[in-house]
Design a protein around this motif. Structure first.
Motif, PDB file in Angstrom:
ATOM      1  N   ILE A   1      -9.740 -30.339  15.301  1.00 47.42           N
ATOM      2  CA  ILE A   1      -8.869 -30.182  16.448  1.00 47.42           C
ATOM      3  C   ILE A   1      -8.005 -28.921  16.436  1.00 47.42           C
ATOM      4  O   ILE A   1      -7.603 -28.423  17.475  1.00 47.42           O
ATOM      5  CB  ILE A   1      -7.999 -31.462  16.601  1.00 47.42           C
ATOM      6  N   ALA A   2      -7.740 -28.368  15.235  1.00 46.31           N
ATOM      7  CA  ALA A   2      -6.763 -27.278  15.163  1.00 46.31           C
ATOM      8  C   ALA A   2      -7.412 -25.907  15.200  1.00 46.31           C
ATOM      9  O   ALA A   2      -8.453 -25.703  14.582  1.00 46.31           O
ATOM     10  CB  ALA A   2      -5.936 -27.416  13.890  1.00 46.31           C
ATOM     11  N   ASP A   3      -6.789 -24.944  15.899  1.00 44.36           N
ATOM     12  CA  ASP A   3      -7.297 -23.577  15.758  1.00 44.36           C
ATOM     13  C   ASP A   3      -6.507 -22.789  14.729  1.00 44.36           C
ATOM     14  O   ASP A   3      -6.980 -21.793  14.224  1.00 44.36           O
ATOM     15  CB  ASP A   3      -7.383 -22.805  17.082  1.00 44.36           C
ATOM     16  N   ARG A   4      -5.279 -23.236  14.408  1.00 48.01           N
ATOM     17  CA  ARG A   4      -4.551 -22.603  13.318  1.00 48.01           C
ATOM     18  C   ARG A   4      -4.118 -23.669  12.340  1.00 48.01           C
ATOM     19  O   ARG A   4      -3.981 -24.824  12.696  1.00 48.01           O
ATOM     20  CB  ARG A   4      -3.321 -21.854  13.815  1.00 48.01           C
TER      21      ARG A   4
ATOM     22  N   ARG B   1      -1.515 -20.032   5.378  1.00 45.05           N
ATOM     23  CA  ARG B   1      -1.489 -20.147   6.823  1.00 45.05           C
ATOM     24  C   ARG B   1      -2.489 -19.172   7.412  1.00 45.05           C
ATOM     25  O   ARG B   1      -2.628 -18.048   6.930  1.00 45.05           O
ATOM     26  CB  ARG B   1      -0.060 -19.828   7.278  1.00 45.05           C
ATOM     27  N   GLY B   2      -3.192 -19.580   8.444  1.00 43.02           N
ATOM     28  CA  GLY B   2      -4.167 -18.691   9.082  1.00 43.02           C
ATOM     29  C   GLY B   2      -4.912 -19.449  10.159  1.00 43.02           C
ATOM     30  O   GLY B   2      -4.530 -20.560  10.519  1.00 43.02           O
ATOM     31  N   THR B   3      -5.991 -18.854  10.672  1.00 40.63           N
ATOM     32  CA  THR B   3      -6.806 -19.609  11.610  1.00 40.63           C
ATOM     33  C   THR B   3      -7.585 -20.655  10.808  1.00 40.63           C
ATOM     34  O   THR B   3      -7.757 -20.509   9.595  1.00 40.63           O
ATOM     35  CB  THR B   3      -7.810 -18.708  12.346  1.00 40.63           C
ATOM     36  N   SER B   4      -8.069 -21.683  11.482  1.00 41.71           N
ATOM     37  CA  SER B   4      -8.838 -22.711  10.787  1.00 41.71           C
ATOM     38  C   SER B   4     -10.031 -22.096  10.077  1.00 41.71           C
ATOM     39  O   SER B   4     -10.354 -22.458   8.947  1.00 41.71           O
ATOM     40  CB  SER B   4      -9.350 -23.756  11.772  1.00 41.71           C
ATOM     41  N   GLU B   5     -10.680 -21.159  10.747  1.00 46.87           N
ATOM     42  CA  GLU B   5     -11.843 -20.518  10.136  1.00 46.87           C
ATOM     43  C   GLU B   5     -11.443 -19.824   8.844  1.00 46.87           C
ATOM     44  O   GLU B   5     -12.105 -19.950   7.819  1.00 46.87           O
ATOM     45  CB  GLU B   5     -12.497 -19.520  11.103  1.00 46.87           C
ATOM     46  N   GLN B   6     -10.353 -19.073   8.888  1.00 47.60           N
ATOM     47  CA  GLN B   6      -9.913 -18.344   7.694  1.00 47.60           C
ATOM     48  C   GLN B   6      -9.630 -19.315   6.545  1.00 47.60           C
ATOM     49  O   GLN B   6     -10.094 -19.129   5.425  1.00 47.60           O
ATOM     50  CB  GLN B   6      -8.651 -17.532   8.012  1.00 47.60           C
ATOM     51  N   VAL B   7      -8.870 -20.348   6.838  1.00 45.74           N
ATOM     52  CA  VAL B   7      -8.438 -21.226   5.750  1.00 45.74           C
ATOM     53  C   VAL B   7      -9.588 -22.079   5.215  1.00 45.74           C
ATOM     54  O   VAL B   7      -9.710 -22.295   4.015  1.00 45.74           O
ATOM     55  CB  VAL B   7      -7.251 -22.101   6.199  1.00 45.74           C
ATOM     56  N   PHE B   8     -10.465 -22.555   6.091  1.00 43.50           N
ATOM     57  CA  PHE B   8     -11.568 -23.382   5.602  1.00 43.50           C
ATOM     58  C   PHE B   8     -12.677 -22.547   4.968  1.00 43.50           C
ATOM     59  O   PHE B   8     -13.299 -22.961   4.007  1.00 43.50           O
ATOM     60  CB  PHE B   8     -12.166 -24.210   6.741  1.00 43.50           C
ATOM     61  N   GLU B   9     -12.938 -21.374   5.530  1.00 43.01           N
ATOM     62  CA  GLU B   9     -14.096 -20.625   5.059  1.00 43.01           C
ATOM     63  C   GLU B   9     -13.769 -19.673   3.931  1.00 43.01           C
ATOM     64  O   GLU B   9     -14.628 -19.347   3.122  1.00 43.01           O
ATOM     65  CB  GLU B   9     -14.749 -19.880   6.224  1.00 43.01           C
TER      66      GLU B   9
END
Ligand SMILES: Nc1ncnc2c1ncn2[C@@H]1O[C@H](COP(=O)(O)OP(=O)(O)OP(=O)(O)O)[C@@H](O)[C@H]1O
Ligand SMILES: Nc1ncnc2c1ncn2[C@@H]1O[C@H](COP(=O)(O)OP(=O)(O)O)[C@@H](O)[C@H]1O
Ligand code: SF4
Ligand code: SF4
Ligand SMILES: [Mg+2]
Ligand SMILES: [Mg+2]
Lengths: 377, 386
Positions: free
Chosen positions: A258-261, A273-281
């Motif tokens: 659900i989250a983009d950040r 802290r970052g975008t979801s893509e940054q933090v997950f990937e």
């Protein structure tokens, strides 16, 4: 508790916050809050919420900053006791105990809330910002019908007659997917199932079209099929009304949905802290690595073994010195001179918009990530 | 004893079905538990909660059987029945070939050594006034046994086994974190060297980093001690990680029972499929992949008056007339893969003659977000992949 150390840490962190604001947005220099507040719908700057207790000062939230635009969803993740709920109640102005010490700035649509008049914050609550909780029974009164409570929530902020308000409440119940809303309007909360109560609370929170919705573990008590229904609902309503959403959860799966950040909390502080893509990937903090390694994943090949984080979360009365994660961090000795145990790492930008609070250099982290962590996730 | 069943499963999904079924450690046949609902001071019986209604399954030595399902479907009741903490209303429980269904407390006592239970709540299940040493030693007291080398030495060995400091013998539960308390509960369960451990939601109260510690501990103990587990959980990711075989429950029944890989790669029961599709995946790239999600309508019906025929028919998008009238038996449709459905997924239709679709009209109409109403003749709606 020495006031000096507190002040010292505060200055240090404020400068960190200012730095990251500057890095992200050179126009926002100087009056960090105000300038930001104009462009962001919600800006939190160096929020600290401490509680005086008989056992000592509990530093539940200790220097948290973030921004959120209208239409965006920020996920706040962290283990239990990391300060997620205290943060959300703080934004809503719901810490009323005189044992709570609150500092920092919260800008909502250009208006600062911490220094604001209590009456003004009460007006904003339920109107411009609303909250849904893990336990709907804590928000719904057992002696009033569900419908009456939604009507009340509406009439507090709108000069509407009973009939109009009732129409609006039925409409909201229908909107959140309560079947036969006109009939269920007259039910008491205990006559609803868990999932329906959650929907009713969402209806009540959204009755005034708030521009900021804070959801604190809204699905934690629900079964996965009902959780999917509720997440779907929040997503649809957000799309429709363009609200800013803060989704608080300990479930990384929910947040990725659900989250983009994303903001990762540990011991009352934001450590990544970052975008979801940054933090997950490409996570940049050893604690985030730990969280991801601990989690069995249904979307990946079966792994033989999980990689837990050793030890247990710290007490917020005696937060470990330096980096609060150091007693559990496998890399605590990578940075030189014991700095990990003596100095609190500031939140620094690693790549555009991606921040991490760790003393390791980017090269050190990169090496560990590619050689040790990524292959195991 | 400590046959590593996990390896066997990894060798291929068919391995388990290759004829040589080992003698089950636990066999459950038609097990039922109905809790009476009474009214008034005369306790007149007015109905019953059919918490568990006709379960049949085997647990093989050395394996982990996972049990999943949503709240209230009867998982804990099942666990308490097979460990004989509850008296069954019907059916049979056999342990190592011996019928233990109605053993008296006295005759059950020696059995208690072999079958132990770990509880969900690491806070509520430990007596706060007893020291850790006292808690872990309880089974020795109850059974009147003295281990070799004395109780204290054995308790300290157990504490070490579960990763706790043996020096903590004299501390009290409140001095420990959730994960540590769960370890204390595990040490107590292992004191009498059981053969079967039934763990009811052993990690669901724990934070994810601690959860992984306990999952790994259970795994190590199984290898070391040759334990057989029945692990109950509602988290489908955890269940996949720990189990060799998995039973999916819905409203007091097993609707599907299969090897782990088969269950997750080709679920046959529509409910299993819906359940799997609802699991949130920690991958932001799949955000908005809700298009692949099966959104079930409504809530689980009450176990007091469960729906006729297939209990899932009020929420199932594949339901036909026969589903509302005839209960589908739990049949082995593929080798080692059982399901109770007239129209299974990933398998030939069991009731091909019956094609008339019924309108899903549950007792309580299903709550569905407004803009989705009117889709697909009011039945469950599976959105097309984008
Ligand atoms: N002692 C009891 N008396 C009456 N009803 C009971 C009793 N124990 C359980 N039930 C009912 O039996 C059903 C199954 O309960 P059970 O505790 O086995 O569910 P569960 O699958 O373990 O759920 P959860 O995931 O919430 O733990 C529920 O409807 C429950 O309310
Ligand atoms: N009113 C209060 N007084 C003292 N301590 C509190 C109070 N509210 C919360 N805390 C403490 O603050 C910390 C963070 O709590 P919380 O924000 O609820 O965590 P979570 O991240 O699980 O939501 C915990 O250690 C909690 O015990
Ligand atoms: S600062 Fe040190 S202890 Fe903290 S996360 Fe980085 S390496 Fe680990
Ligand atoms: S038997 Fe019918 S209602 Fe039940 S799961 Fe199968 S198709 Fe659905
Ligand atoms: Mg909380
Ligand atoms: Mg249970």
């Amino acid at each position: 508790m020495s006031d000096d150390t507190h002040k010292d840490a505060a200055t240090k962190d404020a400068s960190a916050a200012a730095k990251d604001t500057a890095a992200k947005d050179s126009a926002g220099k100087g009056a960090a809050g105000k300038a930001e507040g104009a462009r962001e719908f919600l800006s939190v700057r160096d929020l600290r919420i401490h509680f005086d207790t008989d056992d000592g000062l509990v530093k539940s939230v200790d220097g948290v900053s973030f921004d959120l635009k209208a239409g965006q969803t920020l996920g706040i993740v962290g283990e239990s006791g990391s300060g997620k709920s205290v943060t959300s109640l703080g934004i809503m102005g719901l810490h009323t105990s005189d044992r709570a010490r609150i500092s920092g700035e919260i800008w909502l649509d250009g208006e600062e809330l911490i220094g604001a008049d209590k009456q003004r914050v009460r007006e904003l609550r339920g109107q411009k910002m609303a909250m849904i909780f893990q336990d709907p029974l804590s928000a719904l009164h057992p002696y009033y019908t569900v419908g009456a409570q939604i009507v009340e929530a509406y009439r507090v902020h709108n000069k509407a007659d009973k009939k109009t308000a009732r129409k609006r409440a039925v409409e909201m119940l229908d909107r959140v997917g309560i079947p036969e809303p006109a009939r269920r309007f007259n039910d008491f909360p205990h006559q609803f199932s868990g999932g329906m109560r959650q929907r009713a609370m969402i209806a009540m929170a959204l009755v005034n079209n708030p521009q900021l919705l804070i959801a604190d573990e809204p699905t934690t008590a629900l079964d996965v099929t009902v959780q999917a229904q509720i997440l779907d609902l929040i997503r649809d309503l957000q799309k429709e009304f363009g609200s800013a959403v803060v989704m608080i959860t300990h479930d990384l799966g929910v947040v990725a949905e659900i989250a983009d950040r994303l903001l990762v909390m540990y011991a009352g502080r934001c450590i990544e802290r970052g975008t979801s893509e940054q933090v997950f990937e490409h996570p940049q903090h050893p604690y985030t690595w730990g969280l991801l390694g601990s989690m069995p994943r249904i979307d990946r090949e079966q792994t033989d073994r999980l990689v837990p984080v050793k030890g247990a979360p710290p007490s917020l009365i005696n937060v470990p010195s330096g980096c609060a994660f150091h007693p559990r961090c496998p890399y605590a000795d990578v940075p030189p001179d014991n700095v990990t145990r003596t100095e609190r790492p500031e939140l620094r930008e690693t790549t555009g918009g991606h921040f991490s609070a760790c003393h390791m250099t980017r090269e050190q982290r990169e090496k560990i990530w590619t050689e040790e962590i990524a292959p195991k996730l | 004893m400590s046959e590593p069943t996990k390896q066997a499963t990894n060798a291929g999904p068919a391995a388990g079905a290759a004829g040589t079924e080992p003698e089950p450690l636990l066999r459950v046949t038609d097990l039922a538990k109905h809790f009476p609902i009474t009214k008034g001071i005369l306790k007149r019986r007015v109905g019953a909660v059919q918490a568990v209604d006709g379960l049949s399954f085997d647990v093989r030595p050395g394996e982990t059987l996972g049990v999943v399902g949503e709240s209230g479907c009867g998982k804990s009741t099942m666990g308490r029945l097979v460990t004989r903490l509850l008296e069954p209303t019907g059916g049979k429980v056999e342990f190592e070939g011996r019928d233990i269904t109605h053993l008296s407390a006295g005759r059950m006592r020696p059995m208690r050594r072999d079958v132990q239970m770990i509880f969900q709540d690491p806070f509520g299940s430990l007596n706060p006034r007893h020291t850790v040493g006292g808690i872990v030693a309880t089974p020795f007291r109850l059974q009147g046994v003295t281990p070799d080398g004395g109780v204290k030495k054995e308790v300290q060995r157990l504490l070490e086994l579960v990763g706790l400091n043996p020096e903590h013998y004299n501390r009290y539960p409140h001095e420990f974190s959730g994960g540590q308390r769960q370890r204390i509960g595990i040490a107590r369960a292992l004191a009498l060297k059981p053969k079967l451990v039934v763990a009811d939601e052993p990690v669901s109260a724990l934070d994810v980093s601690i959860q992984a510690q306990v999952v790994n501990l259970l795994d190590d103990l199984q290898d070391e001690l040759g334990l057989t587990y029945v692990i109950i959980a509602h988290d489908l990711s955890v269940i996949r990680h720990v189990s060799d075989r998995i039973a999916v429950m819905y409203l007091g029944k097993i609707v599907e029972l299969a090897d782990r890989d088969a269950l997750y790669s080709s679920p046959m029961h529509p409910y299993t499929k819906a359940l799997l599709s609802a699991v949130p995946v920690p991958d932001p790239k799949r955000r908005g992949a809700k298009s692949e999600r099966i959104l079930l309508k409504g809530d689980v019906p009450s176990p007091i008056s469960p729906p006729s025929g297939c209990r899932f028919h009020t929420r199932c998008w594949k339901a036909t007339d026969v589903c509302a009238t005839k209960e589908p038996p739990l049949l082995e449709i593929a080798p080692g893969h059982r399901t109770a459905c007239h129209h299974p997924e990933n398998a030939p239709d069991q009731q091909p003659q019956d094609t008339e679709k019924v309108l899903v009209t549950p007792g309580k109409p299903a709550p569905v977000p407004a803009q989705k109403k009117g889709g697909d003749e009011g039945t469950q709606e599976q959105k097309p992949a984008k």
